[in-house]
Design a protein around this motif. Structure first.
Motif, mmCIF file in Angstrom:
data_model
loop_
_atom_site.group_PDB
_atom_site.id
_atom_site.type_symbol
_atom_site.label_atom_id
_atom_site.label_comp_id
_atom_site.label_asym_id
_atom_site.label_seq_id
_atom_site.Cartn_x
_atom_site.Cartn_y
_atom_site.Cartn_z
ATOM 1 N N HIS A 10 0.879 -1.171 0.000
ATOM 2 C CA HIS A 10 0.000 0.000 0.000
ATOM 3 C C HIS A 10 0.915 1.218 0.000
ATOM 4 O O HIS A 10 1.655 1.456 0.963
ATOM 5 N N SER A 112 -6.564 2.382 5.534
ATOM 6 C CA SER A 112 -6.524 0.940 5.767
ATOM 7 C C SER A 112 -6.444 0.224 4.420
ATOM 8 O O SER A 112 -7.209 0.549 3.502
ATOM 9 N N PRO A 113 -5.526 -0.725 4.304
ATOM 10 C CA PRO A 113 -4.550 -1.140 5.306
ATOM 11 C C PRO A 113 -3.503 -0.058 5.550
ATOM 12 O O PRO A 113 -3.388 0.882 4.767
ATOM 13 N N LYS A 114 -2.753 -0.226 6.621
ATOM 14 C CA LYS A 114 -1.726 0.759 6.940
ATOM 15 C C LYS A 114 -0.741 0.878 5.786
ATOM 16 O O LYS A 114 -0.295 -0.128 5.227
#
Length: 484
Positions: A10, A112-114
């Protein structure tokens, strides 16, 4: 979609508020998303609306996230980009940008996600401590050549801002000589007329935002985990060697040039666009390699007198030209109203010149067989696009890093500069005509055209070569996360 990485990332992407920064950050985002990684691309509402359309196949992974730009007195209403303001208002835009700090910090905690990574720009010097506190790896993405960044010098290693690049140059003349830390022969310096405004902003003489541009660069680079370059060592090996020395143990990673062939700009989803159909029809009537494409970007501005001399020079060259001409942000006049009397009528009557005041599809124009040369302000985005198609460059730098780019490119025999003289950067229409003809059609410029086509195009435009740079960059991000 290309083959996904085993462990997807991410990645948050946060560019400065200028189209010349937003678009290449989007190109990088598309490359990452096409490899199966989730992207949160953060900017302000109007800037997100201006971005090229994200391909539908990438929409599940490439998310545009909006942050409202705080109001600052003195900025025009709805101004969210450097293209919306006069150059004198640039520091006010940076004040507004700095006010995004708490909003971005809150957003990063809620995503989210981190996020695994955040890729950021020079202006957000305040971002690295936020990312570090949240346990997010952070990469500074340089949209400038290694030569330009090396010219600025070693970065700051702390928020104290004590750095060679901050303290040793305080006058315009200081920027017109090769820095002491460059150990080899170099012509990559500013000319006096180019640097005066730059010094006023970057040396602290004009510090309305409280932080000069050079300080922003110093801290953004110095406090990063890694520095990314939209360039490669194959193009500027001596400068990459120097960057490694100046940045010491900090990782330096090339992402390649992100040319149209890699970033999807060559997609033909707008072939039905009436504007392109009309432009293509005009270009189709011209001989191969005969047309000069002229574009000075969305921010570079010329005075009425300079615009007039450039126009007359194009006319005197006797070559067909297509000029994408934008209205200066600070002008109450339309761009065509600033051209010399009778100019438009003459070149239009002869069907030799086109002055186009709407948005022009630059990549498509440069890719047309009729285009033989590109008269450019030397912004790095435009340089990459021009050389991707093997077009010889006619170099006409106006602001920021463009003068340094011009010296680098002329030194590598990929273009020819329209030389400007003195403290005011004066040039003649005759010089414009002479330089354009030499670059595009004269025997004296043949070596430039050959090198642009046989060296520039394969290096800048080759799809597989540039994809390999992106692949190595992605592996670096994944391996960094796995090392913890």
């Amino acid at each position: 979609m290309e083959e996904e990485e085993e462990a997807s990332l991410h990645v948050v992407v946060f560019p400065w508020l200028a189209m010349g920064h937003l678009v290449p950050f989007l190109h990088l985002s598309k490359c990452l998303a096409s490899r199966g990684h989730r992207i949160s691309f953060i900017s302000t509402p109007r800037n997100l609306a201006r971005l090229p359309k994200v391909p539908s196949k990438l929409l599940p992974l490439l998310h545009l996230v909006s942050l409202t730009l705080p109001h600052v007195d003195g900025l025009p209403d709805k101004a969210e980009s450097s293209m919306d303001i006069r150059p004198q208002q640039a520091q006010l835009l940076k004040i507004a940008f700095d006010l995004l700090k708490p909003l971005l910090a809150t957003l990063l905690q809620t995503l989210s996600p981190k996020p695994d990574w955040i890729v950021y720009d020079y202006a957000s010097h305040w971002l690295p401590p936020i990312a570090a506190e949240l346990g997010i790896s952070h990469a500074f993405f340089s949209l400038f050549t290694a030569a330009t960044m090396a010219f600025f010098g070693p970065p700051s290693s702390s928020s104290s801002l004590s750095s060679t690049m901050v303290n040793t140059r305080t006058t315009p003349e200081d920027f017109t000589v090769v820095p002491a830390w460059v150990p080899f022969k170099s012509d990559v310096v500013y000319r006096l007329h180019e640097v005066k405004t730059f010094v006023e902003v970057s040396s602290g003489k004009t510090k309305n935002s409280g932080v000069s541009d050079i300080e922003r660069f110093a801290v953004s680079v110095g406090e990063s985990d890694v520095v990314l370059f939209r360039s490669c060592a194959e193009f500027e090996p001596e400068w990459f060697d120097l960057i490694h020395e100046l940045y010491q143990k900090k990782p330096v990673v090339s992402v390649g040039f992100l040319p149209p062939s890699v970033t999807g700009q060559e997609e033909k989803d707008d072939d039905g666009d009436e504007r392109w159909i009309e432009i293509k029809g005009w270009l189709d009537e011209k001989r191969a390699n005969s047309v000069v494409y002229v574009a000075l970007g969305s921010e570079a501005t010329l005075s009425r007198d300079e615009l007039g001399r450039l126009a007359l020079g194009l006319e005197q060259s006797e070559l067909p030209f297509f000029w994408a001409l934008r209205k200066p942000p600070e002008s109450d006049q339309e761009a065509v109203e600033m051209l010399p009397e009778g100019f438009l009528e003459r070149v239009t009557a002869e069907n030799r010149g086109r002055v186009y005041v709407e948005w022009a599809p630059q990549v498509k124009i440069l890719g047309h067989a009729a285009v033989g040369g590109f008269l450019t302000h030397c912004g790095w985005n435009s340089v990459i696009e021009g050389l991707s198609f093997g077009r010889v460059l006619i170099l006409f730098p106006v602001m920021n890093d463009q003068g340094l780019n011009a010296r680098l490119l002329e030194g590598k025999k990929l273009g020819l500069e329209i030389r400007r003289e003195g403290e005011d950067g004066w040039f003649s229409s005759e010089l414009v005509a002479e330089t354009v003809r030499k670059a595009v059609v004269s025997e004296a410029g043949e070596s430039l055209r050959v090198k642009s086509a046989r060296v520039g195009a394969p290096l800048f435009g080759d799809k597989e070569v540039n994809r390999s740079h992106v692949d190595r960059f992605v592996r670096f991000l994944v391996e960094w996360r796995e090392r913890g």
